[in-house]
Design a protein around this motif. Sequence first.
Motif, PDB file in Angstrom:
ATOM      1  N   VAL A 136       0.887  -1.159   0.000  1.00  0.00           N
ATOM      2  CA  VAL A 136       0.000   0.000   0.000  1.00  0.00           C
ATOM      3  C   VAL A 136       0.924   1.208   0.000  1.00  0.00           C
ATOM      4  O   VAL A 136       1.800   1.336   0.860  1.00  0.00           O
ATOM      5  CB  VAL A 136      -0.934   0.018   1.227  1.00  0.00           C
ATOM      6  N   VAL A 137       0.742   2.071  -0.997  1.00  0.00           N
ATOM      7  CA  VAL A 137       1.590   3.248  -1.165  1.00  0.00           C
ATOM      8  C   VAL A 137       0.684   4.482  -1.166  1.00  0.00           C
ATOM      9  O   VAL A 137       0.189   4.895  -2.208  1.00  0.00           O
ATOM     10  CB  VAL A 137       2.411   3.161  -2.476  1.00  0.00           C
ATOM     11  N   PRO A 138       0.441   5.073   0.006  1.00  0.00           N
ATOM     12  CA  PRO A 138      -0.476   6.210   0.080  1.00  0.00           C
ATOM     13  C   PRO A 138       0.211   7.550  -0.215  1.00  0.00           C
ATOM     14  O   PRO A 138       1.415   7.707  -0.014  1.00  0.00           O
ATOM     15  CB  PRO A 138      -0.957   6.168   1.532  1.00  0.00           C
ATOM     16  N   SER A 139      -0.593   8.489  -0.676  1.00  0.00           N
ATOM     17  CA  SER A 139      -0.152   9.882  -0.803  1.00  0.00           C
ATOM     18  C   SER A 139      -0.481  10.587   0.506  1.00  0.00           C
ATOM     19  O   SER A 139      -1.639  10.594   0.937  1.00  0.00           O
ATOM     20  CB  SER A 139      -0.888  10.591  -1.949  1.00  0.00           C
ATOM     21  N   VAL A 140       0.519  11.168   1.137  1.00  0.00           N
ATOM     22  CA  VAL A 140       0.314  11.874   2.400  1.00  0.00           C
ATOM     23  C   VAL A 140      -0.724  12.984   2.182  1.00  0.00           C
ATOM     24  O   VAL A 140      -0.703  13.663   1.143  1.00  0.00           O
ATOM     25  CB  VAL A 140       1.653  12.466   2.902  1.00  0.00           C
ATOM     26  N   PRO A 141      -1.652  13.181   3.118  1.00  0.00           N
ATOM     27  CA  PRO A 141      -2.635  14.257   2.962  1.00  0.00           C
ATOM     28  C   PRO A 141      -1.964  15.597   2.638  1.00  0.00           C
ATOM     29  O   PRO A 141      -0.971  15.975   3.249  1.00  0.00           O
ATOM     30  CB  PRO A 141      -3.325  14.289   4.322  1.00  0.00           C
ATOM     31  N   GLY A 142      -2.520  16.255   1.612  1.00  0.00           N
ATOM     32  CA  GLY A 142      -1.973  17.526   1.160  1.00  0.00           C
ATOM     33  C   GLY A 142      -0.985  17.374   0.016  1.00  0.00           C
ATOM     34  O   GLY A 142      -0.509  18.367  -0.527  1.00  0.00           O
ATOM     35  N   ALA A 160       1.450   8.240  10.761  1.00  0.00           N
ATOM     36  CA  ALA A 160       1.692   6.821  11.086  1.00  0.00           C
ATOM     37  C   ALA A 160       0.449   6.143  11.669  1.00  0.00           C
ATOM     38  O   ALA A 160       0.047   5.087  11.189  1.00  0.00           O
ATOM     39  CB  ALA A 160       2.897   6.684  12.013  1.00  0.00           C
ATOM     40  N   PRO A 161      -0.197   6.724  12.693  1.00  0.00           N
ATOM     41  CA  PRO A 161      -1.396   6.053  13.190  1.00  0.00           C
ATOM     42  C   PRO A 161      -2.564   6.084  12.197  1.00  0.00           C
ATOM     43  O   PRO A 161      -3.404   5.180  12.182  1.00  0.00           O
ATOM     44  CB  PRO A 161      -1.751   6.796  14.474  1.00  0.00           C
ATOM     45  N   ALA A 162      -2.615   7.095  11.338  1.00  0.00           N
ATOM     46  CA  ALA A 162      -3.672   7.128  10.314  1.00  0.00           C
ATOM     47  C   ALA A 162      -3.486   5.951   9.356  1.00  0.00           C
ATOM     48  O   ALA A 162      -4.457   5.301   8.969  1.00  0.00           O
ATOM     49  CB  ALA A 162      -3.649   8.448   9.550  1.00  0.00           C
ATOM     50  N   TRP A 163      -2.275   5.665   8.979  1.00  0.00           N
ATOM     51  CA  TRP A 163      -2.020   4.532   8.098  1.00  0.00           C
ATOM     52  C   TRP A 163      -2.342   3.231   8.819  1.00  0.00           C
ATOM     53  O   TRP A 163      -2.816   2.286   8.203  1.00  0.00           O
ATOM     54  CB  TRP A 163      -0.580   4.494   7.605  1.00  0.00           C
ATOM     55  N   GLY A 164      -2.095   3.184  10.102  1.00  0.00           N
ATOM     56  CA  GLY A 164      -2.425   1.980  10.875  1.00  0.00           C
ATOM     57  C   GLY A 164      -3.912   1.719  10.870  1.00  0.00           C
ATOM     58  O   GLY A 164      -4.377   0.603  10.801  1.00  0.00           O
TER      59      GLY A 164
END
Length: 164
Positions: A136-142, A160-164
């Motif tokens: 999973v490769v997310p784009s950081v908010p913003g 980090a906790p948001a990705w968790g």
Amino acid sequence: MSNETEIRPFRVDMPDEAIADLRRRIGAARLPTKELVTDRSQGVQLATIQELARYWTTEYDWRKCEATLNALPMFTTGIDGVDVHFIHVKSRHQNALPLIITHGWPGSVIEMLGVIGPLTDPTAHGGSAEDAFDLVVPSVPGYGFSGEPAEIGWNPGRVAPAWG
């Protein structure tokens, strides 16, 4: 912003007008005067900035980048009130370990494109199946295609906790 946690398919579809506008704005940027030093001790050298602006206005192939991204499974979902874009590539190998890889600030998922193949299909890159990951490769908010946060504090300790 979205409060939805539904996972939605995503495709990049940048209008030609937006690309042309970006090139015009870069070309019209007022650059600083030549620096007084011969090294980078006082910032990026003017020649470097000029070369970067030239590259982005005349050489960068956005359509190639768009096609590369669209060849990957991409999605968006709501996390903590922000729409988050992410790439999700499952390995063909059994028992692949789930792994989230995140770009830095500033940055984008484009930084991670070169490792997706070796991590999800290590046997095609000289590794063994036991080394496989589901990514999973997310784009950081913003950043990238993720939404803009409505509040401050989206730092590593929050991401980090948001990705968790």
